[in-house]
Design a protein around this motif. Structure first.
Motif, PDB file in Angstrom:
ATOM      1  N   SER A 174       0.809  -1.222   0.000  1.00 54.54           N
ATOM      2  CA  SER A 174       0.000   0.000   0.000  1.00 54.54           C
ATOM      3  C   SER A 174       0.844   1.275   0.000  1.00 54.54           C
ATOM      4  CB  SER A 174      -0.923   0.014   1.225  1.00 54.54           C
ATOM      5  OG  SER A 174      -0.151   0.020   2.416  1.00 54.54           O
ATOM      6  N   ALA A 175       2.150   1.167   0.261  1.00 53.17           N
ATOM      7  CA  ALA A 175       3.016   2.343   0.288  1.00 53.17           C
ATOM      8  C   ALA A 175       3.088   2.966  -1.106  1.00 53.17           C
ATOM      9  CB  ALA A 175       4.414   1.960   0.754  1.00 53.17           C
ATOM     10  N   PRO A 176       3.059   4.286  -1.196  1.00 57.17           N
ATOM     11  CA  PRO A 176       3.123   4.936  -2.516  1.00 57.17           C
ATOM     12  C   PRO A 176       4.446   4.650  -3.213  1.00 57.17           C
ATOM     13  CG  PRO A 176       3.381   6.550  -0.738  1.00 57.17           C
ATOM     14  CD  PRO A 176       2.992   5.260  -0.090  1.00 57.17           C
ATOM     15  N   LYS A 177       4.360   4.423  -4.497  1.00 58.28           N
ATOM     16  CA  LYS A 177       5.565   4.161  -5.275  1.00 58.28           C
ATOM     17  C   LYS A 177       6.329   5.464  -5.510  1.00 58.28           C
ATOM     18  CE  LYS A 177       3.851   0.158  -7.825  1.00 58.28           C
ATOM     19  NZ  LYS A 177       3.581  -0.414  -9.177  1.00 58.28           N
ATOM     20  N   PRO A 178       7.645   5.390  -5.648  1.00 53.52           N
ATOM     21  CA  PRO A 178       8.421   6.590  -5.979  1.00 53.52           C
ATOM     22  C   PRO A 178       7.932   7.201  -7.295  1.00 53.52           C
ATOM     23  CG  PRO A 178       9.872   4.774  -5.348  1.00 53.52           C
ATOM     24  CD  PRO A 178       8.497   4.205  -5.494  1.00 53.52           C
ATOM     25  N   TRP A 179       8.057   8.526  -7.388  1.00 55.07           N
ATOM     26  CA  TRP A 179       7.574   9.229  -8.569  1.00 55.07           C
ATOM     27  C   TRP A 179       8.188   8.691  -9.846  1.00 55.07           C
ATOM     28  CZ3 TRP A 179       4.138  11.562 -11.141  1.00 55.07           C
ATOM     29  CH2 TRP A 179       4.438  12.372 -12.239  1.00 55.07           C
ATOM     30  N   ARG A 180       9.441   8.366  -9.834  1.00 54.02           N
ATOM     31  CA  ARG A 180      10.109   7.927 -11.058  1.00 54.02           C
ATOM     32  C   ARG A 180       9.585   6.570 -11.542  1.00 54.02           C
ATOM     33  NH1 ARG A 180      14.227  10.619 -13.211  1.00 54.02           N
ATOM     34  NH2 ARG A 180      14.854  12.528 -12.139  1.00 54.02           N
ATOM     35  N   GLU A 181       8.917   5.839 -10.674  1.00 53.77           N
ATOM     36  CA  GLU A 181       8.287   4.589 -11.109  1.00 53.77           C
ATOM     37  C   GLU A 181       6.869   4.831 -11.634  1.00 53.77           C
ATOM     38  OE1 GLU A 181       8.403   1.480  -8.220  1.00 53.77           O
ATOM     39  OE2 GLU A 181      10.467   1.903  -7.626  1.00 53.77           O
ATOM     40  N   ILE A 204       2.613  16.634  -2.811  1.00 47.78           N
ATOM     41  CA  ILE A 204       3.455  15.507  -3.279  1.00 47.78           C
ATOM     42  C   ILE A 204       4.672  15.269  -2.390  1.00 47.78           C
ATOM     43  CG2 ILE A 204       2.686  15.821  -5.642  1.00 47.78           C
ATOM     44  CD1 ILE A 204       6.232  16.826  -4.744  1.00 47.78           C
ATOM     45  N   ALA A 205       5.025  16.242  -1.538  1.00 49.79           N
ATOM     46  CA  ALA A 205       6.229  16.118  -0.704  1.00 49.79           C
ATOM     47  C   ALA A 205       5.932  15.236   0.514  1.00 49.79           C
ATOM     48  CB  ALA A 205       6.716  17.492  -0.269  1.00 49.79           C
ATOM     49  N   LYS A 206       6.140  13.946   0.385  1.00 48.62           N
ATOM     50  CA  LYS A 206       5.862  13.017   1.478  1.00 48.62           C
ATOM     51  C   LYS A 206       7.022  12.930   2.461  1.00 48.62           C
ATOM     52  CE  LYS A 206       1.987  12.020  -0.522  1.00 48.62           C
ATOM     53  NZ  LYS A 206       0.745  12.628  -0.024  1.00 48.62           N
ATOM     54  N   ASP A 207       8.240  13.156   1.976  1.00 47.18           N
ATOM     55  CA  ASP A 207       9.403  13.135   2.861  1.00 47.18           C
ATOM     56  C   ASP A 207      10.074  14.508   2.797  1.00 47.18           C
ATOM     57  OD1 ASP A 207      10.076  12.831   0.224  1.00 47.18           O
ATOM     58  OD2 ASP A 207      11.798  11.540   0.584  1.00 47.18           O
ATOM     59  N   ASP A 208      10.797  14.858   3.854  1.00 53.45           N
ATOM     60  CA  ASP A 208      11.422  16.187   3.926  1.00 53.45           C
ATOM     61  C   ASP A 208      10.401  17.273   3.575  1.00 53.45           C
ATOM     62  OD1 ASP A 208      13.848  15.068   4.598  1.00 53.45           O
ATOM     63  OD2 ASP A 208      14.531  14.945   2.521  1.00 53.45           O
ATOM     64  N   ARG A 209       9.240  17.174   4.188  1.00 50.68           N
ATOM     65  CA  ARG A 209       8.135  18.068   3.860  1.00 50.68           C
ATOM     66  C   ARG A 209       8.504  19.524   4.153  1.00 50.68           C
ATOM     67  NH1 ARG A 209       2.771  17.692   2.857  1.00 50.68           N
ATOM     68  NH2 ARG A 209       1.410  19.332   3.672  1.00 50.68           N
ATOM     69  N   PRO A 210       8.329  20.410   3.172  1.00 49.41           N
ATOM     70  CA  PRO A 210       8.663  21.827   3.384  1.00 49.41           C
ATOM     71  C   PRO A 210       7.563  22.545   4.156  1.00 49.41           C
ATOM     72  CG  PRO A 210       7.861  21.523   1.161  1.00 49.41           C
ATOM     73  CD  PRO A 210       7.913  20.149   1.778  1.00 49.41           C
ATOM     74  N   VAL A 211       7.887  23.745   4.627  1.00 47.63           N
ATOM     75  CA  VAL A 211       6.945  24.586   5.359  1.00 47.63           C
ATOM     76  C   VAL A 211       6.605  25.796   4.491  1.00 47.63           C
ATOM     77  CG1 VAL A 211       6.601  26.027   7.404  1.00 47.63           C
ATOM     78  CG2 VAL A 211       7.827  23.847   7.586  1.00 47.63           C
ATOM     79  N   TYR A 212       5.304  26.068   4.359  1.00 46.22           N
ATOM     80  CA  TYR A 212       4.840  27.197   3.542  1.00 46.22           C
ATOM     81  C   TYR A 212       4.593  28.397   4.448  1.00 46.22           C
ATOM     82  CZ  TYR A 212       1.800  29.849   0.324  1.00 46.22           C
ATOM     83  OH  TYR A 212       1.228  30.822  -0.475  1.00 46.22           O
ATOM     84  N   GLN A 213       5.236  29.526   4.111  1.00 49.57           N
ATOM     85  CA  GLN A 213       5.071  30.781   4.850  1.00 49.57           C
ATOM     86  C   GLN A 213       4.467  31.820   3.906  1.00 49.57           C
ATOM     87  OE1 GLN A 213       9.405  30.447   5.692  1.00 49.57           O
ATOM     88  NE2 GLN A 213       8.846  31.096   7.771  1.00 49.57           N
ATOM     89  N   PRO A 214       3.111  31.873   3.818  1.00 50.30           N
ATOM     90  CA  PRO A 214       2.448  32.751   2.835  1.00 50.30           C
ATOM     91  C   PRO A 214       2.822  34.217   2.976  1.00 50.30           C
ATOM     92  CG  PRO A 214       0.873  31.233   3.844  1.00 50.30           C
ATOM     93  CD  PRO A 214       2.144  31.113   4.621  1.00 50.30           C
ATOM     94  N   THR A 215       2.966  34.699   4.215  1.00 53.05           N
ATOM     95  CA  THR A 215       3.257  36.125   4.391  1.00 53.05           C
ATOM     96  C   THR A 215       4.641  36.493   3.870  1.00 53.05           C
ATOM     97  OG1 THR A 215       4.041  35.687   6.652  1.00 53.05           O
ATOM     98  CG2 THR A 215       1.725  36.322   6.380  1.00 53.05           C
ATOM     99  N   LYS A 216       5.539  35.513   3.837  1.00 50.67           N
ATOM    100  CA  LYS A 216       6.890  35.763   3.309  1.00 50.67           C
ATOM    101  C   LYS A 216       7.020  35.318   1.850  1.00 50.67           C
ATOM    102  CE  LYS A 216       9.263  35.424   7.755  1.00 50.67           C
ATOM    103  NZ  LYS A 216      10.349  34.775   8.527  1.00 50.67           N
TER     104      LYS A 216
END
Length: 468
Positions: A21-28, A98-110
């Motif tokens: 059930s784990a999502p496949k890597p994008w390149r696959e 789509i960022a499942k690992d090393d998920r970034p943080v969104y700062q709208p005001t910046k």
């Protein structure tokens, strides 16, 4: 030990199920055209139809670059700030999704996305090219550049694309991905003409399995089989038809998503000579005169039905848009057209028009109104726009939707009479040339101009004197 063996078998089964059930890597998962090409390039343009997976491809590429090069700086440029946020960042195929690992943080005001490793992506609107003056980047994602406000200017000085390229200079190999449904505008032709550009292509049909059934039904029904569908579904770059009175780029430039309150609304009808399978469609176009004085094409209800069928459809459009009258051509069937409509609803006002002038003479003033940016289409009307952008004065055909459009817009603009045209033209010239009246200074206090403004005023006066 049977209990231990059973427990172990259960855990192994659960582990196997988890792995499946784990999502496949994008390149696959990705199709070949969705992956960045090998080799040396500055711009990768992915041209494809709607829903082909363009946004997913670029979002994955951005996330991959951010992870691979800690501390890199990325530009995200969309048509508007809302497009950047709703499509590129928070959309179903956006970076945060789509960022499942090393998920970034969104700062709208910046206007910034930050990854744990120090990489950052900064957001820009193509509506404000000056935002890109100064900032430097190593990578960039440009979404739908064919629809940017200044796409018609190509890469001329101080456009969004030009400013981006001048600042794309960080790292050993700066790169930009552009995802777009192609349109024949100067910017797309400029990008495609560069030796440093690589191109991949895709179609809506490539990604049908991942699209909602409602999208497939509505979008395919609207575009399939049309010339514009080759652009919107197949991702083809359509060239303008020589001699056509309209271009798709011109219609696109003035397209709107919402319309103001209408002062008048009419339904233009171009009935065919019959209802058999070999007869033309019946053109039914709804248009209105807005409170702002511009013209709006509100709906295309054209069909291929029996007389009672198309009349019912025209009457329904009249009531739905709170119309003032139906305008129909007398040439086919004479008063039969009004009679057919009144059989459906006797209260609907019908004005019969006779096409005494040739089709070209009727269409040219309407085309001129489009050139003057006085006409706006509310959303997309592919089949109508197909006829508009492919019909030429040399054609012997009689496009039903186009005729109905001409009837409706002509009715809304006092039949494009000479007096009305001259009055409108004089008003526009006066607005463009007459300087705004300067406010009178207070009698008690006169604020002097600053030195820079005083020099500019003197310089302008000198140029005006020299021009006389």
């Amino acid at each position: 030990m049977p209990g231990f063996a059973a427990a172990l078998a259960g855990r192994l089964t659960d582990r196997a199920a988890s792995l499946e059930s784990a999502p496949k890597p994008w390149r696959e998962l990705a199709r070949p055209e969705q992956l960045a090409p090998d080799g040396t390039w500055l711009t990768w343009i992915y041209m494809a139809g709607r829903g082909a997976g363009k946004s997913r491809s670029a979002a994955e590429w951005v996330h991959e670059r951010a992870q691979a090069e800690p501390g890199c700086r990325i530009a995200l440029i969309g048509r508007t700030p809302a497009d950047v946020r709703d499509v590129m960042i928070e959309g179903d195929s956006g970076i945060l999704t789509i960022a499942k690992d090393d998920r970034p943080v969104y700062q709208p005001t910046k206007r910034r996305i930050s990854w744990p490793n120090g990489s950052t992506a900064h957001t820009y609107s193509a509506e404000v090219p000056s935002q890109l003056r100064g900032p430097q980047h190593g990578y960039a994602w440009c979404d739908e550049p064919a629809s940017w406000t200044d796409a018609g200017k190509g890469d001329s000085l101080d456009t969004a694309w030009n400013n981006l390229m001048l600042g794309l200079r960080l790292g050993r190999s700066p790169r930009c991905v552009a995802t777009t449904t192609p349109k024949p505008v100067a910017l797309i032709r400029t990008i495609l003409g560069r030796a440093s550009t690589v191109v991949t292509r895709g179609t809506t049909f490539d990604n049908l399995d991942n699209l909602a059934p409602s999208f497939r039904e509505e979008v395919l029904a609207a575009y399939e089989g049309t010339r514009i569908g080759r652009q919107e579904l197949l991702g083809e770059l359509l060239e303008d038809v020589e001699g056509a009175l309209w271009t798709l780029a011109g219609i696109d430039a003035d397209r709107v998503e919402t319309a103001p309150e209408m002062r008048r609304v009419v339904v233009g009808v171009d009935p065919s000579g019959g209802s058999g399978p070999n007869n033309d469609e019946q053109g039914i176009i709804v248009a209105g005169l807005g409170a702002d004085g511009d013209l709006y094409v509100l709906d295309d209800q054209s069909c291929k039905l029996s007389p009672n069928g198309w009349a019912s459809r025209a009457v329904a459009a009249f009531h739905r848009h709170a119309g003032d009258r139906v305008v129909a051509e007398r040439n086919f069937g004479g008063e039969m057209v009004a009679s057919t409509i009144h059989q459906v609803s006797a209260s609907v006002p019908v004005k019969m028009v006779t096409s005494s002038r040739g089709k070209v003479q009727r269409a040219e003033p309407v085309a001129a109104a489009y050139e003057q940016h006085r006409v706006h289409h509310l959303g997309a009307m592919p089949k109508l726009e197909d006829q508009m952008t492919t019909w030429t004065p040399r054609d012997g055909t009689s496009p039903d939707r186009l005729d109905a459009l001409v009837f409706a817009l002509t009715e809304l603009t006092e039949n494009f009479g000479a007096a009305a045209w001259l009055s409108w033209a004089r008003k526009k010239v006066a607005e463009a040339t007459e300087p705004p009246a300067a406010p009178e200074p207070d009698s008690a206090t006169v604020i002097p101009l600053d030195p820079a403004a005083e020099r500019k005023r003197a310089r302008d006066a000198m140029f005006r004197a020299q021009a006389r």
